[in-house]
Design a protein around this motif. Structure first.
Motif, PDB file in Angstrom:
ATOM      1  N   HIS A 116     -28.044  16.499 -86.269  1.00  0.00           N
ATOM      2  CA  HIS A 116     -28.492  16.582 -84.874  1.00  0.00           C
ATOM      3  C   HIS A 116     -29.959  17.037 -84.813  1.00  0.00           C
ATOM      4  O   HIS A 116     -30.745  16.531 -84.015  1.00  0.00           O
ATOM      5  CB  HIS A 116     -27.578  17.568 -84.143  1.00  0.00           C
ATOM      6  N   PHE A 117     -30.330  17.976 -85.677  1.00  0.00           N
ATOM      7  CA  PHE A 117     -31.685  18.519 -85.667  1.00  0.00           C
ATOM      8  C   PHE A 117     -32.708  17.594 -86.318  1.00  0.00           C
ATOM      9  O   PHE A 117     -33.902  17.817 -86.198  1.00  0.00           O
ATOM     10  CB  PHE A 117     -31.720  19.890 -86.364  1.00  0.00           C
ATOM     11  N   TRP A 118     -32.251  16.575 -87.018  1.00  0.00           N
ATOM     12  CA  TRP A 118     -33.172  15.670 -87.697  1.00  0.00           C
ATOM     13  C   TRP A 118     -33.825  14.683 -86.724  1.00  0.00           C
ATOM     14  O   TRP A 118     -34.791  14.017 -87.076  1.00  0.00           O
ATOM     15  CB  TRP A 118     -32.454  14.883 -88.773  1.00  0.00           C
ATOM     16  N   ASP A 119     -33.288  14.559 -85.532  1.00  0.00           N
ATOM     17  CA  ASP A 119     -33.799  13.618 -84.531  1.00  0.00           C
ATOM     18  C   ASP A 119     -35.277  13.883 -84.250  1.00  0.00           C
ATOM     19  O   ASP A 119     -35.697  15.033 -84.143  1.00  0.00           O
ATOM     20  CB  ASP A 119     -32.966  13.769 -83.243  1.00  0.00           C
ATOM     21  N   ASP A 120     -36.059  12.826 -84.128  1.00  0.00           N
ATOM     22  CA  ASP A 120     -37.492  12.965 -83.861  1.00  0.00           C
ATOM     23  C   ASP A 120     -37.768  13.753 -82.589  1.00  0.00           C
ATOM     24  O   ASP A 120     -38.735  14.527 -82.537  1.00  0.00           O
ATOM     25  CB  ASP A 120     -38.166  11.593 -83.772  1.00  0.00           C
ATOM     26  N   ASP A 121     -36.926  13.568 -81.560  1.00  0.00           N
ATOM     27  CA  ASP A 121     -37.128  14.311 -80.312  1.00  0.00           C
ATOM     28  C   ASP A 121     -36.916  15.810 -80.523  1.00  0.00           C
ATOM     29  O   ASP A 121     -37.583  16.628 -79.906  1.00  0.00           O
ATOM     30  CB  ASP A 121     -36.191  13.803 -79.211  1.00  0.00           C
ATOM     31  N   VAL A 122     -35.987  16.184 -81.378  1.00  0.00           N
ATOM     32  CA  VAL A 122     -35.782  17.600 -81.692  1.00  0.00           C
ATOM     33  C   VAL A 122     -36.987  18.120 -82.466  1.00  0.00           C
ATOM     34  O   VAL A 122     -37.499  19.207 -82.190  1.00  0.00           O
ATOM     35  CB  VAL A 122     -34.479  17.814 -82.499  1.00  0.00           C
ATOM     36  N   GLN A 123     -37.453  17.328 -83.415  1.00  0.00           N
ATOM     37  CA  GLN A 123     -38.574  17.775 -84.240  1.00  0.00           C
ATOM     38  C   GLN A 123     -39.875  17.900 -83.455  1.00  0.00           C
ATOM     39  O   GLN A 123     -40.823  18.518 -83.935  1.00  0.00           O
ATOM     40  CB  GLN A 123     -38.730  16.861 -85.456  1.00  0.00           C
ATOM     41  N   SER A 124     -39.892  17.387 -82.234  1.00  0.00           N
ATOM     42  CA  SER A 124     -41.072  17.583 -81.394  1.00  0.00           C
ATOM     43  C   SER A 124     -41.128  19.007 -80.833  1.00  0.00           C
ATOM     44  O   SER A 124     -42.179  19.451 -80.377  1.00  0.00           O
ATOM     45  CB  SER A 124     -41.106  16.563 -80.247  1.00  0.00           C
ATOM     46  N   VAL A 125     -40.003  19.749 -80.891  1.00  0.00           N
ATOM     47  CA  VAL A 125     -39.973  21.129 -80.394  1.00  0.00           C
ATOM     48  C   VAL A 125     -39.550  22.137 -81.456  1.00  0.00           C
ATOM     49  O   VAL A 125     -39.534  23.341 -81.210  1.00  0.00           O
ATOM     50  CB  VAL A 125     -39.044  21.274 -79.157  1.00  0.00           C
ATOM     51  N   LEU A 126     -39.202  21.641 -82.652  1.00  0.00           N
ATOM     52  CA  LEU A 126     -38.732  22.501 -83.728  1.00  0.00           C
ATOM     53  C   LEU A 126     -39.091  21.856 -85.062  1.00  0.00           C
ATOM     54  O   LEU A 126     -38.763  20.696 -85.295  1.00  0.00           O
ATOM     55  CB  LEU A 126     -37.201  22.666 -83.633  1.00  0.00           C
ATOM     56  N   SER A 127     -39.756  22.599 -85.910  1.00  0.00           N
ATOM     57  CA  SER A 127     -40.093  22.089 -87.240  1.00  0.00           C
ATOM     58  C   SER A 127     -38.838  22.122 -88.107  1.00  0.00           C
ATOM     59  O   SER A 127     -38.246  23.190 -88.308  1.00  0.00           O
ATOM     60  CB  SER A 127     -41.198  22.937 -87.855  1.00  0.00           C
ATOM     61  N   VAL A 128     -38.429  20.945 -88.597  1.00  0.00           N
ATOM     62  CA  VAL A 128     -37.173  20.817 -89.323  1.00  0.00           C
ATOM     63  C   VAL A 128     -37.418  20.244 -90.717  1.00  0.00           C
ATOM     64  O   VAL A 128     -38.191  19.306 -90.882  1.00  0.00           O
ATOM     65  CB  VAL A 128     -36.180  19.909 -88.556  1.00  0.00           C
ATOM     66  N   ALA A 129     -36.736  20.821 -91.690  1.00  0.00           N
ATOM     67  CA  ALA A 129     -36.698  20.278 -93.051  1.00  0.00           C
ATOM     68  C   ALA A 129     -35.272  19.811 -93.288  1.00  0.00           C
ATOM     69  O   ALA A 129     -34.376  20.625 -93.489  1.00  0.00           O
ATOM     70  CB  ALA A 129     -37.096  21.354 -94.059  1.00  0.00           C
ATOM     71  N   PRO A 130     -35.015  18.506 -93.193  1.00  0.00           N
ATOM     72  CA  PRO A 130     -33.645  18.007 -93.353  1.00  0.00           C
ATOM     73  C   PRO A 130     -33.095  18.269 -94.755  1.00  0.00           C
ATOM     74  O   PRO A 130     -33.761  18.015 -95.751  1.00  0.00           O
ATOM     75  CB  PRO A 130     -33.792  16.505 -93.109  1.00  0.00           C
ATOM     76  N   TYR A 131     -31.889  18.791 -94.794  1.00  0.00           N
ATOM     77  CA  TYR A 131     -31.163  19.004 -96.053  1.00  0.00           C
ATOM     78  C   TYR A 131     -29.930  18.118 -96.035  1.00  0.00           C
ATOM     79  O   TYR A 131     -29.105  18.229 -95.134  1.00  0.00           O
ATOM     80  CB  TYR A 131     -30.757  20.475 -96.220  1.00  0.00           C
ATOM     81  N   ASP A 132     -29.812  17.246 -97.029  1.00  0.00           N
ATOM     82  CA  ASP A 132     -28.666  16.350 -97.096  1.00  0.00           C
ATOM     83  C   ASP A 132     -27.754  16.783 -98.242  1.00  0.00           C
ATOM     84  O   ASP A 132     -28.068  16.545 -99.410  1.00  0.00           O
ATOM     85  CB  ASP A 132     -29.129  14.910 -97.316  1.00  0.00           C
ATOM     86  N   PRO A 133     -26.635  17.433 -97.920  1.00  0.00           N
ATOM     87  CA  PRO A 133     -25.736  17.904 -98.975  1.00  0.00           C
ATOM     88  C   PRO A 133     -25.074  16.767 -99.735  1.00  0.00           C
ATOM     89  O   PRO A 133     -24.548  16.969-100.819  1.00  0.00           O
ATOM     90  CB  PRO A 133     -24.704  18.743 -98.227  1.00  0.00           C
ATOM     91  N   ARG A 134     -25.130  15.571 -99.205  1.00  0.00           N
ATOM     92  CA  ARG A 134     -24.524  14.424 -99.881  1.00  0.00           C
ATOM     93  C   ARG A 134     -25.435  13.863-100.960  1.00  0.00           C
ATOM     94  O   ARG A 134     -25.098  12.889-101.604  1.00  0.00           O
ATOM     95  CB  ARG A 134     -24.171  13.339 -98.871  1.00  0.00           C
ATOM     96  N   ALA A 135     -26.589  14.494-101.165  1.00  0.00           N
ATOM     97  CA  ALA A 135     -27.546  14.017-102.167  1.00  0.00           C
ATOM     98  C   ALA A 135     -27.072  14.287-103.592  1.00  0.00           C
ATOM     99  O   ALA A 135     -27.722  13.903-104.540  1.00  0.00           O
ATOM    100  CB  ALA A 135     -28.910  14.657-101.932  1.00  0.00           C
ATOM    101  N   ASP A 136     -25.942  14.993-103.743  1.00  0.00           N
ATOM    102  CA  ASP A 136     -25.386  15.259-105.084  1.00  0.00           C
ATOM    103  C   ASP A 136     -25.011  13.967-105.778  1.00  0.00           C
ATOM    104  O   ASP A 136     -24.574  13.029-105.248  1.00  0.00           O
ATOM    105  CB  ASP A 136     -24.131  16.130-104.986  1.00  0.00           C
TER     106      ASP A 136
END
Length: 136
Positions: A116-136
Motif C-alpha cells: 500500500h505504501f509503495w504507491d507513487d501517490d503515497v510516496q509523494s507524502v512519505l519517503s518509502v523504501a519498499p521491502y519485498d519479503p518474497r525476494a528470497d
C-alpha cells in the motif's frame, strides 16, 4: 535514517535472506524502529513466533538500532499523514500510520513490506523504501 516496519524486522530477526540483503543494501544508513514495532517484536517472542525471550530480543534490537518513541508529536504527524493519504484515497491502518509517521517525523525513509505504501501517490507524502519479503 531508515525506519523498519514489523515485517522487515521480524524477517531480519528470523534470518531471512531478503531482509538481510535489504539491510545490507542500506548498511550506510542508521536503522531505527518505532516503539510500536519493538512492542510487536516483543509480543512475537512472548507468543513464540520469534525464538528469543523478550529481554534478549529487546537488547539485540536496541544494540543494533534506535527505538523512536511514540509521542504527542508522532500522533499529530500520523494524523497529518493519514489526512494526506485520505485525500489520495489511500488511507493506512492506524498502527501502520503511526509507524510511518515515526519515520516522517524524523525525516527518515519508511522501509516497509506493506505494498500500500509503495504507491507513487503515497510516496509523494512519505519517503518509502519498499521491502519485498518474497525476494528470497
Amino acid at each position: 535514517m531508515i525506519v523498519l516496519d514489523s515485517t522487515l524486522l521480524s524477517d531480519y530477526l528470523d534470518g531471512r535472506d531478503a531482509a538481510r540483503e535489504f539491510l545490507d543494501a542500506h548498511e550506510s544508513e542508521a536503522w531505527a524502529v518505532s516503539a510500536i514495532v519493538l512492542y510487536e517484536a516483543q509480543m512475537g517472542a512472548v507468543h513464540g513466533s520469534l525464538d528469543a525471550d523478550p529481554q534478549t530480543l529487546t537488547q539485540a534490537i536496541t544494540t543494533a538500532m534506535d527505538v523512536l518513541p511514540v509521542t504527542e508529536r508522532t500522533a499529530a504527524e500520523a494524523t497529518a499523514l493519514q489526512e494526506a493519504l485520505l485525500e489520495r484515497g489511500l488511507p493506512a491502518d492506524h498502527p501502520d500510520a503511526l509507524i510511518a509517521a515515526s519515520a516522517r517525523e524524523h525525516g527518515a525513509r519508511f522501509a516497509t513490506a506493506e505494498r500500500h505504501f509503495w504507491d507513487d501517490d503515497v510516496q509523494s507524502v512519505l519517503s518509502v523504501a519498499p521491502y519485498d519479503p518474497r525476494a528470497d
